[in-house]
Design a protein around this motif. Sequence first.
Motif, short mmCIF file in Angstrom:
data_model
loop_
_atom_site.label_atom_id
_atom_site.label_comp_id
_atom_site.label_asym_id
_atom_site.label_seq_id
_atom_site.Cartn_x
_atom_site.Cartn_y
_atom_site.Cartn_z
N TRP A 22 48.09 -7.03 20.43
CA TRP A 22 47.85 -6.16 19.27
C TRP A 22 48.61 -4.85 19.39
O TRP A 22 49.25 -4.39 18.43
N VAL A 37 51.18 -4.79 16.49
CA VAL A 37 50.64 -4.08 15.33
C VAL A 37 50.67 -2.57 15.53
O VAL A 37 51.15 -1.83 14.66
N LEU A 38 50.17 -2.11 16.64
CA LEU A 38 50.03 -0.67 16.85
C LEU A 38 51.39 0.04 16.88
O LEU A 38 51.54 1.11 16.29
N HIS A 62 44.54 1.72 10.98
CA HIS A 62 44.11 0.56 11.77
C HIS A 62 42.62 0.32 11.60
O HIS A 62 41.93 -0.10 12.54
N LYS A 65 48.64 7.54 18.65
CA LYS A 65 48.58 6.08 18.61
C LYS A 65 47.92 5.50 19.86
O LYS A 65 47.23 4.47 19.80
N GLU A 93 55.04 -0.84 13.12
CA GLU A 93 55.30 0.44 12.47
C GLU A 93 56.75 0.89 12.66
O GLU A 93 57.31 1.56 11.79
N ALA A 144 41.30 -3.28 12.50
CA ALA A 144 41.08 -3.50 13.93
C ALA A 144 39.86 -2.74 14.41
O ALA A 144 39.08 -3.23 15.25
#
Length: 299
Positions: free
Chosen positions: A108, A112-113, A29, A140, A117, A32
């Motif tokens: 996000w 995304v986080l 990441h 995470k 995944e 970001a």
Amino acid sequence: MTALTATAAPAGRPALRPGGLLWAVLRLHRTALVLWGLALFAAAAFLVRLAALADEAERGSGACAIPAHDGLPSCAAVDAITADEAYSTGIALVTGALAFLIFPVAAWAGGVLIGRELENGTAQWAWAQSVSPTRWLAAKLAVPAALLAAGTSAVVLLGAWARGEDNPNLVGDWYHPDVFVGTGPTAVAHALAGLALGALAGMLFARALPAAGAALTASLVLFNLLERHREDLWPTVTRDKAGWEVPRSAMQVSSTQTQVSVHPRSHFWPLQYVESGILLALAAVAVLTAFRLLRRRTV
């Protein structure tokens, strides 16, 4: 097969070393992370500039006279000062960005986080290596939580310094929604709640777009509920209307023919602490629920 073996983390390897789980999260990441770092740097530089304008802005927003007399400056000179407008606009911009940070963070985190995944199989690949699902989710959440807490706290503290004398004509009244959220620990708590809601949405939907949408919706509902009921988080002060006028520094909550209930300026911190506690408790529940969903998914 050789490439997979080379990238797998050996057993017992400390997570904080390069190549460890936390380092892998930072690398994955990094975009970001870079954007967050640039945003913090820009906010800090902007607030330093605003702090330099504070004294001039105070002069520009003060009383004047035509012609100048009794220590009051000439109104012609005051009209030429534009620092007050630039200062108040800049403070409002930073405060508003802090107040609404929960929304991009939640979207996000969900999209995304976590969501992306799970959707593209990156998480499952990590679980097949030496990383347990629980450690994966913990890393995470720990990395962005630490960065969000540290960065947001720094901007809030810089903002408090840049606000100078806290003149409401320049920086807004303390009880305005964006001013309240963006000027205390509540800003940090909102950001962490957004992260937790995003993680929960990601685990629920396991797809980027639905998770981002759900996290954004949940954070919007939470934000509006707290704004609507903020005045109920701490007991008000009740005064008789006769011979007493509500000062600007007090937030009026209710009024009858004889009495008025307000939150004085001194209630800022109790309200901040209570709202922050609610947000952090909700964040903890969301995180625990996300871990339970993870265990069910990986059984």
